[in-house]
Write a protein that holds these residues in place. Structure first.
Motif, PDB file in Angstrom:
ATOM      1  N   GLY A 140       1.352   9.157  -6.022  1.00  0.00           N
ATOM      2  CA  GLY A 140       1.795  10.530  -5.766  1.00  0.00           C
ATOM      3  C   GLY A 140       2.767  11.008  -6.828  1.00  0.00           C
ATOM      4  O   GLY A 140       2.685  12.152  -7.293  1.00  0.00           O
ATOM      5  N   GLN A 141       3.682  10.137  -7.242  1.00  0.00           N
ATOM      6  CA  GLN A 141       4.641  10.468  -8.299  1.00  0.00           C
ATOM      7  C   GLN A 141       3.917  10.718  -9.616  1.00  0.00           C
ATOM      8  O   GLN A 141       4.227  11.664 -10.341  1.00  0.00           O
ATOM      9  CB  GLN A 141       5.667   9.339  -8.481  1.00  0.00           C
ATOM     10  N   THR A 144       0.834  -1.205   0.000  1.00  0.00           N
ATOM     11  CA  THR A 144       0.000   0.000   0.000  1.00  0.00           C
ATOM     12  C   THR A 144       0.863   1.247   0.000  1.00  0.00           C
ATOM     13  O   THR A 144       0.576   2.204  -0.722  1.00  0.00           O
ATOM     14  CB  THR A 144      -0.939  -0.001   1.221  1.00  0.00           C
ATOM     15  N   ASP A 145       1.936   1.251   0.787  1.00  0.00           N
ATOM     16  CA  ASP A 145       2.846   2.398   0.826  1.00  0.00           C
ATOM     17  C   ASP A 145       3.486   2.637  -0.542  1.00  0.00           C
ATOM     18  O   ASP A 145       3.588   3.773  -0.991  1.00  0.00           O
ATOM     19  CB  ASP A 145       3.945   2.190   1.877  1.00  0.00           C
ATOM     20  N   ILE A 146       3.909   1.582  -1.196  1.00  0.00           N
ATOM     21  CA  ILE A 146       4.537   1.701  -2.516  1.00  0.00           C
ATOM     22  C   ILE A 146       3.521   2.230  -3.526  1.00  0.00           C
ATOM     23  O   ILE A 146       3.831   3.128  -4.311  1.00  0.00           O
ATOM     24  CB  ILE A 146       5.118   0.337  -2.975  1.00  0.00           C
ATOM     25  N   ARG A 190       3.815  14.204 -11.776  1.00  0.00           N
ATOM     26  CA  ARG A 190       4.189  14.302 -13.188  1.00  0.00           C
ATOM     27  C   ARG A 190       3.112  15.024 -13.995  1.00  0.00           C
ATOM     28  O   ARG A 190       3.408  15.911 -14.802  1.00  0.00           O
ATOM     29  CB  ARG A 190       4.451  12.908 -13.768  1.00  0.00           C
ATOM     30  N   HIS A 191       1.860  14.652 -13.771  1.00  0.00           N
ATOM     31  CA  HIS A 191       0.761  15.291 -14.508  1.00  0.00           C
ATOM     32  C   HIS A 191       0.631  16.770 -14.154  1.00  0.00           C
ATOM     33  O   HIS A 191       0.348  17.598 -15.030  1.00  0.00           O
ATOM     34  CB  HIS A 191      -0.552  14.541 -14.263  1.00  0.00           C
ATOM     35  N   PRO A 211      18.290  15.037 -11.373  1.00  0.00           N
ATOM     36  CA  PRO A 211      18.193  13.624 -10.964  1.00  0.00           C
ATOM     37  C   PRO A 211      17.001  13.276 -10.071  1.00  0.00           C
ATOM     38  O   PRO A 211      16.446  12.209 -10.189  1.00  0.00           O
ATOM     39  CB  PRO A 211      19.509  13.380 -10.223  1.00  0.00           C
ATOM     40  N   LYS A 212      16.570  14.142  -9.173  1.00  0.00           N
ATOM     41  CA  LYS A 212      15.485  13.788  -8.252  1.00  0.00           C
ATOM     42  C   LYS A 212      14.106  14.159  -8.806  1.00  0.00           C
ATOM     43  O   LYS A 212      13.133  14.213  -8.083  1.00  0.00           O
ATOM     44  CB  LYS A 212      15.717  14.451  -6.910  1.00  0.00           C
ATOM     45  N   SER A 213      14.037  14.390 -10.092  1.00  0.00           N
ATOM     46  CA  SER A 213      12.785  14.741 -10.752  1.00  0.00           C
ATOM     47  C   SER A 213      11.856  13.524 -10.811  1.00  0.00           C
ATOM     48  O   SER A 213      12.324  12.383 -10.822  1.00  0.00           O
ATOM     49  CB  SER A 213      13.106  15.214 -12.179  1.00  0.00           C
ATOM     50  N   PRO A 214      10.541  13.752 -10.865  1.00  0.00           N
ATOM     51  CA  PRO A 214       9.628  12.608 -11.006  1.00  0.00           C
ATOM     52  C   PRO A 214       9.699  11.951 -12.392  1.00  0.00           C
ATOM     53  O   PRO A 214       9.145  10.888 -12.604  1.00  0.00           O
ATOM     54  CB  PRO A 214       8.245  13.206 -10.756  1.00  0.00           C
TER      55      PRO A 214
END
Length: 163
Positions: A56-57, A48-50, A61-62, A90-93
């Motif tokens: 959320g990611q 569920t967490d994943i 992005r949208h 690098p830490k971009s979605p």
């Protein structure tokens, strides 16, 4: 199956060997099923967490694509370029410029030409040679030609990185 196993204690001197005390312990099946339930609950919580993180990611992005669309529609190309640069970190979605290109192309085909050229030039300026080459191939596949200026930036990045 029994949930409890009874163990009896027999008296040694008794003639009839009658049980004096009975001790009740949970069976192995009960203990095993409790452990399995706890492990299953832990696994379900992790899954569920994943899933929540991935949703959320995807939502982020949208939202970024919508913001880019708005900036380009308003003619704010300088701000759009800065925003695209931030999305290539690098830490971009987004996993790559190609990922950003694909999502943008699906959601806003009318602005694909200006966006793809801008993205290609920014990734080339950033010396993202492999990513720029991959993006170029996607653009070519979609029938989108980058501008001469963007191609020159790409060639310069190839030379500067000695590729």
């Amino acid at each position: 199956m029994a949930n409890r196993v009874g163990l009896s204690k027999f008296s040694v001197g008794s003639t009839l060997n009658r049980p004096q005390k009975s001790l009740s312990l949970p069976s192995c099946n009960s203990l095993c099923s409790i452990a399995e339930k706890q492990e299953s609950t832990s696994t379900n919580n992790s899954t569920t967490d994943i899933q929540t993180h991935e949703q959320g990611q995807e939502q982020a992005r949208h939202e970024h694509v919508r913001k880019l669309q708005n900036l380009l529609q308003q003619g704010r190309t300088g701000t759009a370029r800065s925003f695209i640069r931030s999305l290539l970190r690098p830490k971009s979605p987004f996993s790559s410029p190609s990922h950003l290109y694909t999502l943008f192309s699906l959601s806003s085909p009318s602005m694909k030409l200006i966006f793809s050229d801008m993205l290609f030039s920014i990734s080339s300026e950033s010396n993202m040679v492999s990513e720029s080459a991959e993006l170029y191939m996607l653009m070519k596949k979609d029938g989108v030609q980058p501008s001469i200026a963007s191609v020159n930036l790409f060639l310069e990045s190839l030379v500067s990185t000695k590729r």
